[in-house]
Design a protein around this motif. Structure first.
Motif, PDB file in Angstrom:
ATOM      1  N   GLU A 248       0.851  -1.190   0.000  1.00 34.40           N
ATOM      2  CA  GLU A 248       0.000   0.000   0.000  1.00 34.40           C
ATOM      3  C   GLU A 248       0.886   1.239   0.000  1.00 34.40           C
ATOM      4  OE1 GLU A 248      -2.132  -0.272   3.621  1.00 34.40           O
ATOM      5  OE2 GLU A 248      -3.357  -2.018   3.031  1.00 34.40           O
ATOM      6  N   PRO A 249       0.535   2.273  -0.777  1.00 39.64           N
ATOM      7  CA  PRO A 249       1.273   3.537  -0.660  1.00 39.64           C
ATOM      8  C   PRO A 249       1.136   4.096   0.748  1.00 39.64           C
ATOM      9  CG  PRO A 249      -0.130   3.521  -2.616  1.00 39.64           C
ATOM     10  CD  PRO A 249      -0.534   2.337  -1.791  1.00 39.64           C
ATOM     11  N   ILE A 250       2.206   4.701   1.240  1.00 34.65           N
ATOM     12  CA  ILE A 250       2.182   5.241   2.598  1.00 34.65           C
ATOM     13  C   ILE A 250       3.020   6.514   2.635  1.00 34.65           C
ATOM     14  CG2 ILE A 250       4.176   3.875   3.350  1.00 34.65           C
ATOM     15  CD1 ILE A 250       2.837   3.590   6.088  1.00 34.65           C
ATOM     16  N   ASP A 251       2.626   7.452   3.491  1.00 31.16           N
ATOM     17  CA  ASP A 251       3.407   8.677   3.689  1.00 31.16           C
ATOM     18  C   ASP A 251       4.402   8.458   4.824  1.00 31.16           C
ATOM     19  OD1 ASP A 251       2.064  10.129   1.703  1.00 31.16           O
ATOM     20  OD2 ASP A 251       0.462  10.684   3.103  1.00 31.16           O
ATOM     21  N   LEU A 252       5.635   8.897   4.611  1.00 33.70           N
ATOM     22  CA  LEU A 252       6.658   8.791   5.640  1.00 33.70           C
ATOM     23  C   LEU A 252       6.624  10.013   6.552  1.00 33.70           C
ATOM     24  CD1 LEU A 252       9.764   7.519   3.622  1.00 33.70           C
ATOM     25  CD2 LEU A 252       8.326   6.199   5.176  1.00 33.70           C
ATOM     26  N   PRO A 253       7.006   9.857   7.812  1.00 36.95           N
ATOM     27  CA  PRO A 253       7.147  11.027   8.681  1.00 36.95           C
ATOM     28  C   PRO A 253       8.167  12.004   8.103  1.00 36.95           C
ATOM     29  CG  PRO A 253       7.219   8.987   9.963  1.00 36.95           C
ATOM     30  CD  PRO A 253       7.279   8.584   8.519  1.00 36.95           C
ATOM     31  N   ALA A 254       7.965  13.288   8.335  1.00 31.09           N
ATOM     32  CA  ALA A 254       8.827  14.312   7.749  1.00 31.09           C
ATOM     33  C   ALA A 254      10.279  14.148   8.169  1.00 31.09           C
ATOM     34  CB  ALA A 254       8.312  15.697   8.146  1.00 31.09           C
ATOM     35  N   ASP A 255      10.511  13.739   9.421  1.00 29.39           N
ATOM     36  CA  ASP A 255      11.899  13.618   9.869  1.00 29.39           C
ATOM     37  C   ASP A 255      12.606  12.461   9.172  1.00 29.39           C
ATOM     38  OD1 ASP A 255      10.287  11.772  11.450  1.00 29.39           O
ATOM     39  OD2 ASP A 255      12.096  11.447  12.654  1.00 29.39           O
ATOM     40  N   ILE A 256      11.877  11.401   8.842  1.00 27.71           N
ATOM     41  CA  ILE A 256      12.480  10.282   8.110  1.00 27.71           C
ATOM     42  C   ILE A 256      12.803  10.727   6.681  1.00 27.71           C
ATOM     43  CG2 ILE A 256      12.135   7.939   7.250  1.00 27.71           C
ATOM     44  CD1 ILE A 256      12.530   8.084  10.260  1.00 27.71           C
ATOM     45  N   CYS A 257      11.913  11.480   6.064  1.00 24.36           N
ATOM     46  CA  CYS A 257      12.181  12.001   4.712  1.00 24.36           C
ATOM     47  C   CYS A 257      13.430  12.868   4.707  1.00 24.36           C
ATOM     48  CB  CYS A 257      10.985  12.805   4.210  1.00 24.36           C
ATOM     49  SG  CYS A 257       9.520  11.819   3.847  1.00 24.36           S
ATOM     50  N   ASP A 258      13.572  13.717   5.719  1.00 25.61           N
ATOM     51  CA  ASP A 258      14.737  14.595   5.794  1.00 25.61           C
ATOM     52  C   ASP A 258      16.022  13.781   5.939  1.00 25.61           C
ATOM     53  OD1 ASP A 258      13.103  16.801   5.581  1.00 25.61           O
ATOM     54  OD2 ASP A 258      13.077  17.224   7.737  1.00 25.61           O
ATOM     55  N   LYS A 259      15.977  12.759   6.756  1.00 30.23           N
ATOM     56  CA  LYS A 259      17.168  11.928   6.975  1.00 30.23           C
ATOM     57  C   LYS A 259      17.503  11.113   5.735  1.00 30.23           C
ATOM     58  CE  LYS A 259      16.456  11.702  11.972  1.00 30.23           C
ATOM     59  NZ  LYS A 259      16.019  10.868  13.123  1.00 30.23           N
ATOM     60  N   VAL A 260      16.485  10.639   5.029  1.00 29.14           N
ATOM     61  CA  VAL A 260      16.731   9.907   3.784  1.00 29.14           C
ATOM     62  C   VAL A 260      17.347  10.835   2.740  1.00 29.14           C
ATOM     63  CG1 VAL A 260      15.605   8.781   1.817  1.00 29.14           C
ATOM     64  CG2 VAL A 260      14.991   8.124   4.154  1.00 29.14           C
ATOM     65  N   SER A 261      16.851  12.053   2.649  1.00 32.21           N
ATOM     66  CA  SER A 261      17.436  13.023   1.718  1.00 32.21           C
ATOM     67  C   SER A 261      18.903  13.264   2.045  1.00 32.21           C
ATOM     68  CB  SER A 261      16.665  14.349   1.769  1.00 32.21           C
ATOM     69  OG  SER A 261      15.346  14.190   1.285  1.00 32.21           O
ATOM     70  N   ALA A 262      19.217  13.365   3.321  1.00 32.25           N
ATOM     71  CA  ALA A 262      20.606  13.552   3.738  1.00 32.25           C
ATOM     72  C   ALA A 262      21.444  12.316   3.419  1.00 32.25           C
ATOM     73  CB  ALA A 262      20.664  13.865   5.233  1.00 32.25           C
ATOM     74  N   PHE A 263      20.848  11.127   3.570  1.00 28.82           N
ATOM     75  CA  PHE A 263      21.541   9.872   3.245  1.00 28.82           C
ATOM     76  C   PHE A 263      21.868   9.829   1.753  1.00 28.82           C
ATOM     77  CE2 PHE A 263      21.583   5.510   1.774  1.00 28.82           C
ATOM     78  CZ  PHE A 263      22.342   4.848   2.732  1.00 28.82           C
ATOM     79  N   MET A 264      20.912  10.187   0.907  1.00 32.23           N
ATOM     80  CA  MET A 264      21.145  10.177  -0.535  1.00 32.23           C
ATOM     81  C   MET A 264      22.229  11.183  -0.910  1.00 32.23           C
ATOM     82  SD  MET A 264      19.067   7.862  -1.821  1.00 32.23           S
ATOM     83  CE  MET A 264      18.885   8.263  -3.566  1.00 32.23           C
ATOM     84  N   ALA A 265      22.209  12.347  -0.279  1.00 37.99           N
ATOM     85  CA  ALA A 265      23.214  13.365  -0.584  1.00 37.99           C
ATOM     86  C   ALA A 265      24.605  12.912  -0.162  1.00 37.99           C
ATOM     87  CB  ALA A 265      22.846  14.679   0.113  1.00 37.99           C
ATOM     88  N   GLU A 266      24.703  12.313   1.017  1.00 36.59           N
ATOM     89  CA  GLU A 266      26.021  11.896   1.510  1.00 36.59           C
ATOM     90  C   GLU A 266      26.591  10.739   0.697  1.00 36.59           C
ATOM     91  OE1 GLU A 266      28.215  10.603   5.673  1.00 36.59           O
ATOM     92  OE2 GLU A 266      26.531  12.011   5.676  1.00 36.59           O
ATOM     93  N   THR A 267      25.734   9.837   0.231  1.00 41.24           N
ATOM     94  CA  THR A 267      26.206   8.702  -0.565  1.00 41.24           C
ATOM     95  C   THR A 267      26.332   9.050  -2.043  1.00 41.24           C
ATOM     96  OG1 THR A 267      23.923   7.881  -0.733  1.00 41.24           O
ATOM     97  CG2 THR A 267      25.300   6.957   1.013  1.00 41.24           C
ATOM     98  N   GLY A 268      25.838  10.214  -2.443  1.00 40.53           N
ATOM     99  CA  GLY A 268      25.948  10.638  -3.832  1.00 40.53           C
ATOM    100  C   GLY A 268      25.018   9.921  -4.782  1.00 40.53           C
ATOM    101  N   LEU A 269      23.904   9.405  -4.266  1.00 46.01           N
ATOM    102  CA  LEU A 269      22.972   8.639  -5.081  1.00 46.01           C
ATOM    103  C   LEU A 269      21.825   9.514  -5.581  1.00 46.01           C
ATOM    104  CD1 LEU A 269      22.665   5.362  -2.956  1.00 46.01           C
ATOM    105  CD2 LEU A 269      24.059   5.715  -5.012  1.00 46.01           C
ATOM    106  N   ILE A 270      21.361   9.221  -6.780  1.00 46.60           N
ATOM    107  CA  ILE A 270      20.149   9.823  -7.327  1.00 46.60           C
ATOM    108  C   ILE A 270      18.983   8.856  -7.165  1.00 46.60           C
ATOM    109  CG2 ILE A 270      19.070  10.836  -9.373  1.00 46.60           C
ATOM    110  CD1 ILE A 270      21.483  12.375  -8.328  1.00 46.60           C
TER     111      ILE A 270
END
Length: 319
Positions: A248-270
């Motif tokens: 099922e589609p689900i919305d993530l908590p805002a703090d998890i989204c922020d941390k995932v964005s930081a994870f993608m930036a630090e690992t250099g992934l798109i």
């Protein structure tokens, strides 16, 4: 618009679907199947005092490197070699072919999803856990080792309940031979000496309410709730029967989204597929990130437009 290059293999339904979407949008696309390189396709570099250029030729088409704008990078091992090669000849040929391919990011200004060197570095699971912990994502207690004594001590520390996972997942296993997550039983402990030959991941058993498969494409996140606890067979590892569980589609908590964005930036992934456990208390526990993760079945079951998002990201840098 410049050409979009798809580096993949002959059997790749995900690439098939993406090509259909891109062509429907009128984008020039070149598919390069590395399981047919170097026997049935060519990569050529030309260097002189006058300049540097090159081209890829495959399936009757020749595309200059400077006409390529972006790349969907789904395969990195070439395997199109004649069966007649001796083992030492095959080793040499593969090394030479991959040296040619691995030079592409250094001689081009393409937009990669994902850039090969960042892709490879981001695939290492110990590094993923280190980044996740640094960004304050919850992670399971983990021991990665080839020391049997460390595993025994860790199991005692966790009250006797730990799981085992492989550090990597080879693509060459026979059907049904994938290395799924397993409980470390007393019987397994009796043969624990085998890890001297090959280290593994040992983690505490985290209680689950449900799981999440998060597909990240640039600045877009597509989270699918996986009701893995509805069936006994999928409680420990839903990948054993991915078509038997509900998504099922689900919305993530805002703090998890922020941390995932930081994870993608630090690992250099798109692009990456990230797995979470959600505990009965609602805590999101990071498990791993797969920069080459599959998503098509998630799109099928949830209707989330992941392929369209990938096409958007590729087209944005090819115009």
């Amino acid at each position: 618009m410049k050409t979009i290059l798809l580096v993949t293999e002959q059997f790749d339904p995900t690439a098939d679907h993406l090509i259909q979407v891109l062509r429907r949008r009128g984008c020039p696309v070149l598919r390069w199947n590395l399981d047919r390189y170097p026997q049935e396709s060519t990569l050529t570099y030309r260097a002189s005092a006058r300049g540097f250029d090159g081209s890829i030729a495959t399936e009757g088409r020749i595309v200059p490197l400077d006409l390529i704008g972006s790349v969907w990078y789904r395969a990195w091992h070439c395997s199109g070699f004649p069966a007649s090669l001796k083992p030492e000849e095959l080793e040499f040929a593969a090394r030479e072919a991959e040296s040619a391919i691995n030079s592409l990011p250094l001689v081009s200004d393409w937009h990669w999803i994902n850039e090969p060197r960042r892709h490879r570095d981001a695939a290492w699971k110990p590094a993923q856990l280190a980044v996740a912990r640094r960004l304050n994502l919850a992670i399971p207690r983990t021991v990665i080792t080839n020391d049997p004594r460390a595993v025994t001590a860790f199991r005692d520390e966790c009250g006797g309940s730990i799981i085992f996972k492989a550090l990597s997942q080879t693509l060459d296993l026979e059907p049904g031979k994938a290395a799924f997550t397993g409980i470390v039983t007393d019987e397994m402990l009796s043969s624990l000496g085998l890890i001297r030959h090959t280290p593994g991941i040992f983690q505490e058993l985290v209680l689950k309410d449900y799981e999440i498969r998060l597909t990240v494409v640039a600045d877009k996140m597509f989270a699918a709730k996986i009701l893995s606890q509805q069936h006994e067979r999928t409680k420990l590892d839903w990948r054993i029967a991915p078509h038997d569980v509900t998504y099922e589609p689900i919305d993530l908590p805002a703090d998890i989204c922020d941390k995932v964005s930081a994870f993608m930036a630090e690992t250099g992934l798109i692009y990456s597929c990230i797995d979470f456990i959600v505990t009965p208390e609602g805590r999101h526990v990071f498990l791993e990130s797969n920069p080459r993760g599959q998503y098509l079945w998630i799109e099928h079951y949830t209707g989330m437009p992941i392929t369209e998002a990938i096409a958007d990201a590729l087209m944005a840098t090819s115009s």
